[in-house]
Design an enzyme around this catalytic site. Structure first.
Site, short mmCIF file in Angstrom:
data_model
loop_
_atom_site.label_atom_id
_atom_site.label_comp_id
_atom_site.label_asym_id
_atom_site.label_seq_id
_atom_site.Cartn_x
_atom_site.Cartn_y
_atom_site.Cartn_z
N ASN A 85 -61.67 -14.34 11.83
CA ASN A 85 -61.90 -13.18 12.52
C ASN A 85 -63.25 -12.88 12.10
O ASN A 85 -63.37 -12.31 10.89
CB ASN A 85 -60.59 -12.36 11.79
CG ASN A 85 -60.92 -10.79 12.34
OD1 ASN A 85 -61.64 -10.74 13.41
ND2 ASN A 85 -60.23 -10.06 11.78
N GLY B 262 -61.00 -8.08 2.50
CA GLY B 262 -62.42 -7.54 2.29
C GLY B 262 -62.65 -7.09 0.78
O GLY B 262 -63.73 -6.56 0.50
N SER C 138 -59.19 -11.94 1.90
CA SER C 138 -60.06 -12.47 1.04
C SER C 138 -59.85 -14.21 0.65
O SER C 138 -59.90 -14.58 -0.50
CB SER C 138 -59.90 -11.78 -0.34
OG SER C 138 -60.55 -10.57 -0.31
N GLU D 209 -57.06 -3.24 10.47
CA GLU D 209 -58.25 -1.96 10.98
C GLU D 209 -57.97 -1.52 12.04
O GLU D 209 -58.43 -0.41 12.46
CB GLU D 209 -59.46 -3.00 10.78
CG GLU D 209 -59.99 -3.39 9.30
CD GLU D 209 -60.83 -4.79 9.25
OE1 GLU D 209 -61.18 -5.35 10.25
OE2 GLU D 209 -61.05 -5.27 8.28
N HIS E 92 -54.25 -5.99 14.23
CA HIS E 92 -54.84 -5.90 12.79
C HIS E 92 -54.91 -4.82 11.85
O HIS E 92 -55.02 -3.88 12.65
CB HIS E 92 -56.36 -6.35 12.86
CG HIS E 92 -57.01 -6.92 11.73
ND1 HIS E 92 -57.60 -5.88 10.78
CD2 HIS E 92 -57.13 -8.00 11.20
CE1 HIS E 92 -58.04 -6.53 10.08
NE2 HIS E 92 -57.91 -7.72 9.97
N LYS F 126 -64.55 -10.09 13.16
CA LYS F 126 -64.79 -8.49 13.16
C LYS F 126 -66.17 -8.16 14.05
O LYS F 126 -66.33 -8.68 14.83
CB LYS F 126 -64.60 -8.00 11.64
CG LYS F 126 -63.50 -8.71 10.99
CD LYS F 126 -63.13 -7.99 9.59
CE LYS F 126 -61.99 -8.63 9.02
NZ LYS F 126 -61.56 -8.09 7.90
N GLU G 62 -51.08 -10.16 6.07
CA GLU G 62 -52.39 -9.58 5.12
C GLU G 62 -52.06 -8.42 4.55
O GLU G 62 -52.10 -7.24 5.05
CB GLU G 62 -53.40 -9.45 6.40
CG GLU G 62 -53.84 -10.51 7.32
CD GLU G 62 -54.93 -10.42 7.88
OE1 GLU G 62 -56.14 -11.25 7.65
OE2 GLU G 62 -55.57 -9.43 8.73
P1 PGA Z 1 -61.33 -10.92 4.61
O1 PGA Z 1 -60.71 -10.56 6.03
O2 PGA Z 1 -61.08 -12.62 4.71
O3 PGA Z 1 -62.61 -10.61 4.71
O4 PGA Z 1 -60.48 -10.49 3.48
C1 PGA Z 1 -59.42 -10.94 6.41
C2 PGA Z 1 -58.96 -10.45 7.97
O5 PGA Z 1 -59.01 -9.04 8.00
O6 PGA Z 1 -58.24 -10.91 8.83
#
Ligand code: PGA
Length: 254
Positions: free
Chosen positions: A10, A174, A214, A98, A96, A12, A168
């Site tokens: 992903n 992140g 992460s 976010e 997601h 983003k 997640e």
């Molecule tokens: P990240 O993001 O690997 O940077 O923690 C994962 C995600 O939001 O799908």
């Protein structure tokens, strides 16, 4: 167990079409595709068309980060499922964290998006997960099962075969913090049990459930060695061809 491992990147809000092209060239030069592991990139909308033209023959699949639930019309700024299909997407993320937190997407909206993806012929990757507060308060199961019932409302047994779930934990996205492989396994096991209870054992055995938050080359193997973790949804570490390739290779060695 014949669930094909899925490693999805992903991106983003990263990469222009030219940067996307560079990634695809570098990644396909360093990673040798194998049928046991499905590799997917999920770039921003503006890179999808370019990516869709470049991926045939590379073994890389394409997904979108979001979609809208209407087919077309006066919805400024939105993108319809059929536009994603026309760019070569076969998957779309829905819900997601976010999108939920920054763009106020609630469960009924996530549910409509998921149903729209299915009816257009896309495979939705439904993201669920708890906040740090919910985690500390021991409310993981409660949060996840609430999201599953609301977001999967109206999804029949046949359509469920095309759904992927990504667990997640929001506190791990992140942040460099990951759930331990055992914690991730336990929650993913719980999701599978929920599917068994609300569908049947066959559906539970077949559905792919990913871990995200992460995931890095250094922790991918331990996470992917858990029996119920069928792959990874990777954010930051999917932006560099080499680190994404290392995660995909870790999946190959499962
Ligand atoms: P990240 O993001 O690997 O940077 O923690 C994962 C995600 O939001 O799908």
């Amino acid at each position: 167990m014949d669930r094909t491992t899925l490693i999805a990147g992903n991106w983003k809000m990263h990469k222009t079409p030219d940067e996307t092209e560079e990634f695809i060239r570098e990644f396909s030069g360093t990673y040798e595709a194998a049928p046991e592991v499905e590799v997917l990139i999920i770039p921003p909308f503006t890179s999808l068309e370019r990516a869709g033209k470049l991926i045939p023959g590379t073994g890389i699949g394409l997904g979108a980060q979001d979609l809208y639930f209407e087919e077309e019309g006066a919805y400024t700024g939105e993108v319809a499922p059929r536009m994603l299909l026309a760019c070569g997407c076969s998957y779309a993320l829905v819900g997601h964290s976010e999108r939920r937190a920054l763009f106020h997407e609630d469960d009924p909206t996530v549910n409509r998006k998921l149903l729209a993806a299915l009816s257009a012929g896309l495979s939705p990757i439904l993201c669920v997960g708890e906040t740090l507060d919910e985690h500390r308060a021991g409310k993981v199961a409660e949060k996840i099962t609430r999201q599953l019932s609301a977001d999967l409302a109206g999804v029949g047994r046949e359509d469920l075969k095309r759904v992927v779930i990504a667990y997640e934990p929001i506190w791990a996205i992140g942040t460099g913090e990951t759930a331990t492989p055992e914690e991730a396994q336990d929650t993913i096991r719980l999701i599978r049990a929920w599917i068994e209870e609300h569908y049947d054992a066959h559906a539970a055995e077949g559905i792919r459930i990913l871990y995200g938050g992460s995931v890095k080359p250094g922790n991918a193997a331990a996470l992917l060695s858990q029996p119920d973790i069928d792959g990874a949804l990777v954010g930051g570490a999917s932006l560099q061809p080499e680190s994404f390739a290392q995660i995909a290779r870790a999946a190959l060695d499962r």
